[in-house]
Motif scaffolding. Sequence first.
Motif, mmCIF file in Angstrom:
data_model
loop_
_atom_site.group_PDB
_atom_site.id
_atom_site.type_symbol
_atom_site.label_atom_id
_atom_site.label_comp_id
_atom_site.label_asym_id
_atom_site.label_seq_id
_atom_site.Cartn_x
_atom_site.Cartn_y
_atom_site.Cartn_z
ATOM 1 N N ALA A 158 0.830 -1.210 0.000
ATOM 2 C CA ALA A 158 0.000 0.000 0.000
ATOM 3 C C ALA A 158 0.863 1.258 0.000
ATOM 4 C CB ALA A 158 -0.941 -0.005 1.197
ATOM 5 N N TYR A 159 1.916 1.263 0.821
ATOM 6 C CA TYR A 159 2.804 2.423 0.871
ATOM 7 C C TYR A 159 3.490 2.638 -0.476
ATOM 8 C CZ TYR A 159 6.902 5.270 1.827
ATOM 9 O OH TYR A 159 7.869 6.251 1.768
ATOM 10 N N ILE A 160 3.978 1.553 -1.049
ATOM 11 C CA ILE A 160 4.663 1.645 -2.348
ATOM 12 C C ILE A 160 3.694 2.139 -3.420
ATOM 13 C CG2 ILE A 160 5.824 0.307 -4.145
ATOM 14 C CD1 ILE A 160 6.836 -1.557 -1.918
ATOM 15 N N ALA A 161 2.456 1.579 -3.412
ATOM 16 C CA ALA A 161 1.475 1.938 -4.439
ATOM 17 C C ALA A 161 1.161 3.428 -4.417
ATOM 18 C CB ALA A 161 0.201 1.128 -4.242
ATOM 19 N N ARG A 162 1.020 4.006 -3.226
ATOM 20 C CA ARG A 162 0.608 5.403 -3.138
ATOM 21 C C ARG A 162 1.767 6.383 -3.176
ATOM 22 N NH1 ARG A 162 -3.673 6.908 1.216
ATOM 23 N NH2 ARG A 162 -4.991 6.119 -0.451
ATOM 24 N N TYR A 163 2.857 6.066 -2.490
ATOM 25 C CA TYR A 163 3.891 7.071 -2.282
ATOM 26 C C TYR A 163 5.201 6.822 -3.036
ATOM 27 C CZ TYR A 163 0.739 8.542 1.421
ATOM 28 O OH TYR A 163 -0.366 8.976 2.104
ATOM 29 N N ARG A 164 5.299 5.722 -3.770
ATOM 30 C CA ARG A 164 6.534 5.467 -4.522
ATOM 31 C C ARG A 164 6.238 5.224 -5.996
ATOM 32 N NH1 ARG A 164 11.180 5.097 -1.744
ATOM 33 N NH2 ARG A 164 11.865 5.814 -3.803
ATOM 34 N N VAL A 165 5.428 6.101 -6.554
ATOM 35 C CA VAL A 165 5.131 6.021 -7.987
ATOM 36 C C VAL A 165 6.404 6.218 -8.800
ATOM 37 C CG1 VAL A 165 3.752 7.001 -9.867
ATOM 38 C CG2 VAL A 165 2.797 6.856 -7.573
ATOM 39 N N ASP A 166 7.368 6.954 -8.224
ATOM 40 C CA ASP A 166 8.637 7.163 -8.908
ATOM 41 C C ASP A 166 9.365 5.854 -9.176
ATOM 42 O OD1 ASP A 166 8.858 7.078 -6.026
ATOM 43 O OD2 ASP A 166 11.000 7.524 -6.283
ATOM 44 N N VAL A 167 9.071 4.837 -8.369
ATOM 45 C CA VAL A 167 9.719 3.533 -8.533
ATOM 46 C C VAL A 167 8.912 2.627 -9.454
ATOM 47 C CG1 VAL A 167 10.481 1.426 -7.368
ATOM 48 C CG2 VAL A 167 10.863 3.662 -6.293
ATOM 49 N N HIS A 168 7.605 2.500 -9.198
ATOM 50 C CA HIS A 168 6.814 1.517 -9.968
ATOM 51 C C HIS A 168 6.148 2.093 -11.207
ATOM 52 C CE1 HIS A 168 2.955 3.046 -8.418
ATOM 53 N NE2 HIS A 168 3.467 3.049 -7.207
ATOM 54 N N GLY A 169 6.134 3.415 -11.355
ATOM 55 C CA GLY A 169 5.648 4.002 -12.587
ATOM 56 C C GLY A 169 4.138 3.992 -12.761
ATOM 57 N N GLY A 170 3.396 3.834 -11.666
ATOM 58 C CA GLY A 170 1.937 3.902 -11.761
ATOM 59 C C GLY A 170 1.232 2.567 -11.830
ATOM 60 N N LEU A 171 1.857 1.499 -11.380
ATOM 61 C CA LEU A 171 1.203 0.190 -11.353
ATOM 62 C C LEU A 171 0.041 0.188 -10.362
ATOM 63 C CD1 LEU A 171 4.082 -2.466 -11.324
ATOM 64 C CD2 LEU A 171 2.511 -1.981 -13.191
ATOM 65 N N ARG A 172 -0.992 -0.593 -10.673
ATOM 66 C CA ARG A 172 -2.088 -0.775 -9.730
ATOM 67 C C ARG A 172 -1.607 -1.592 -8.525
ATOM 68 N NH1 ARG A 172 -7.271 0.082 -11.017
ATOM 69 N NH2 ARG A 172 -7.901 -1.593 -9.622
ATOM 70 N N PRO A 173 -2.238 -1.407 -7.359
ATOM 71 C CA PRO A 173 -1.807 -2.142 -6.162
ATOM 72 C C PRO A 173 -1.749 -3.655 -6.360
ATOM 73 C CG PRO A 173 -3.321 -0.411 -5.542
ATOM 74 C CD PRO A 173 -3.293 -0.432 -7.043
ATOM 75 N N GLU A 174 -2.720 -4.234 -7.129
ATOM 76 C CA GLU A 174 -2.701 -5.685 -7.307
ATOM 77 C C GLU A 174 -1.492 -6.151 -8.112
ATOM 78 O OE1 GLU A 174 -6.238 -4.209 -9.928
ATOM 79 O OE2 GLU A 174 -5.378 -3.771 -7.956
ATOM 80 N N LYS A 175 -1.011 -5.304 -9.021
ATOM 81 C CA LYS A 175 0.188 -5.640 -9.783
ATOM 82 C C LYS A 175 1.427 -5.585 -8.885
ATOM 83 C CE LYS A 175 -1.439 -6.179 -14.027
ATOM 84 N NZ LYS A 175 -1.263 -7.422 -14.807
ATOM 85 N N ILE A 176 1.457 -4.598 -8.006
ATOM 86 C CA ILE A 176 2.577 -4.503 -7.064
ATOM 87 C C ILE A 176 2.552 -5.697 -6.120
ATOM 88 C CG2 ILE A 176 3.621 -3.102 -5.237
ATOM 89 C CD1 ILE A 176 2.403 -0.653 -6.619
ATOM 90 N N ARG A 177 1.342 -6.089 -5.705
ATOM 91 C CA ARG A 177 1.227 -7.258 -4.839
ATOM 92 C C ARG A 177 1.698 -8.520 -5.562
ATOM 93 N NH1 ARG A 177 -3.903 -7.543 -4.391
ATOM 94 N NH2 ARG A 177 -4.013 -5.654 -3.130
ATOM 95 N N LYS A 178 1.393 -8.612 -6.854
ATOM 96 C CA LYS A 178 1.845 -9.758 -7.641
ATOM 97 C C LYS A 178 3.365 -9.773 -7.741
ATOM 98 C CE LYS A 178 0.754 -12.273 -11.893
ATOM 99 N NZ LYS A 178 -0.035 -12.273 -13.145
#
Length: 777
Positions: free
Chosen positions: A46-66
């Motif tokens: 959740a933290y990565i999804a909302r506050y680290r867009v600079d890292v994941h480039g806008g992935l949805r939370p379920e993709k980050i969880r995957k």
Amino acid sequence: MVLHMFHKEWILNHTLTYFLVKAVKELSSQRASGLANLFADGYETAYIARYRVDVHGGLRPEKIRKARDAYDDAIELNDKVSNAIGIILPGLIGDAEIVETRLKNAENVGDVYRIKKEYTVEVTKHKTQLAREYGFEKPAREVLDGKSVNLREYLSKNVKNLSSAQDYLRYSFAEAINNSKEVKKYVEKIVELGTETFCTQMIRDEKWHKRKQLLRPEIQIEYELTKEAKANMEQLKERGVFAKYNELLWRFLGSDDKKESESSVKEGDPPTEKRVAVKNIKDVKYGNLIRDHTMSALIRASEEGIIKFKVEFEMENLKEFHPFKTIKIHDDMRLSFAKAFTYSVNYLLEPMIKREAEKFLTARCEDRSIQVFGRNVEQLLQQEGVHGRYVIALDPGSMVKAAFLDPEGNVLDMTKLYLMKYDDYFEESGMLRRWCHSSKGKPIVIAIGNGSRSYSTQKAVAELLKNGKFPVDVSFCVVPEAGASKFSVTESAREEFGEESDILHISAVSIGRRLIDPLSEYVKIPPKHLGKGQYQLDADEKLLEKKLESIIRDKVSLIGADLNVASRQLLKNICGLDEEKAKAIIKYREKNRRFSCRNELKNVQGIDEMTFQQCAGFLKVTGESAEWTPLDMTMVHPEDYDVAKRLLNRLGMTIEDFANQDYIPLELNGKEKNRGIDSAKTGTEPAATDDERRTVSNVTDFGVFIDIGVGIDGLLHISEFPHISLNEKPRYLDEAKDVPVVGQQIKVEVYERNKRNDGWYENERIDLKLCAPEIRC
């Protein structure tokens, strides 16, 4: 390779980044590496999804969880391989270098188990094991490298002639070919093409179409009734099994009417009384047509002993595109290689493709089940509660459990009512009227659970309302009660209500609080008992529990909570917090009355810098102390307050202007919240079965389940949404436009139902249809 926070040496040939990119196609190697660093440092999804867009480039939370799941699986795989090397190699009979390379090339735990099994000493050894034991692994590898081998050097007391040596070399050849990285990639490509749905194929480029036409793989799932099912056909029909697995079993129904042929039965048609069992037939599902929920149904029916299935594979030009078709072999070894190549394709490659296809389809349907669960739970948790009203909660049954709650959800009183007969309605209304007098003139909502005997309870309450038995404004609505009884026997329930509390009353309180504050109440329920999703309970139990809990944690965090009123159960599901830290926050709040601002969280014992960094943005604080800022009510992270102030300054606004703007959103998830139960039609009439607006309880890939108030949800099949084609994008129902969400109300009517002797439904299936073309209300 950076080892981050795990201490074992990284020994796999594939990098950690490789596994993340393979799992999430949208990730580049650079972004995958950044995510791996964040995972290793202990940051949550959740933290990565909302506050680290600079890292994941806008992935949805379920993709980050995957990606997180792939990261955890890769770490586990590295440990398994390390342990396997320590176990297998010391007592190995065969080429240790070859085995170590194979282990380090493993891409999942299943590969490691298969390799370990191959080199496990068994009483009865198969031909490949004997070839390995007699030393034919090394010459096989040499031949594949283009060298010639003198087989006479490998004659022994076990291999007495050249003919036997050639046989053993062939077995080692075939195994080496089948275990190569090139063949594994070839199998992956075949499985992907053979199971790719038409809708996905349509968005591929011309090169992809050409490749599929060249390979032409055909993967099928063939299934039939088990012997036990064939012997008990009538009992299965009476138990509603054919209705339950209608999509799978309709072909096994014949007709005693000669005019009705088997071909006239369309897929999706419910079984009728005229049809009789057809035992000795098989059915087939094609890999590129089978949908995830159908695969889940196959697995469940197989586990229940209803059917047995197997994966079949056909591909005319399998050899033609084989990666070893053009390999350079020494002239002296061409004949031996040709025999080994044919043996490898016929006896090893085809079974391998079948195994991998089944594994792929199973994993895909399990992933989809978890994803569907997540989306349904998100919609459930986002529902708004009913505010400013007293609540009378009724848990239906032969004896109705009742609880009286104030607008904050505090229990004022609990009792038991008997509302089975008409005469009971008025005899039992005395307690309800006394509760109404205690509401201080405020309106009351009666929350009725949607379980067994819900309809009769609704009817009783409606009769009381109709006859004006209440002194204040009273209405009622139906509330989902899934998991309420499970919660009532948990340790959390005993801690909250006391050891002596009646568990029957606890379920009624839970129903009432779901109406007042759905988020705070639903987080108390074990995820698997929430009644959402499709077939996710068929997944591995430990894996399921872990994934469902992580989904709940992500959804709760992204929705957010008020730091000064959130319960312990809610706080422990916030990103960065756990049971102990949640207790510490409650203890601090009780001692200091309330938190004046977000930064005060740092004063709580156990809240270090990293914990604060992860949880602060998900906890809002209301107040007007000197330390408080309106930004404490938003999704802006405290670390970014200075940036937000500079942005406001550039817009010509001050922080005071910001606080006075009514349009500033306080939602923490960036989405409009569902109106949910707060917008549900409360009224004075019971839920009927026809032509009424009913509440969506669950959305799956095969349809929408609707709570119609009779203890079992009705199914609105996907075919009722004519604007959605199963063979075109979007692939899934919940990705399409104008599809209802959990908590929404739509107008439906019953068109197929099974009645019991008392006139109501069997616990099987109720089919619904839309009453109007407009879906959204």
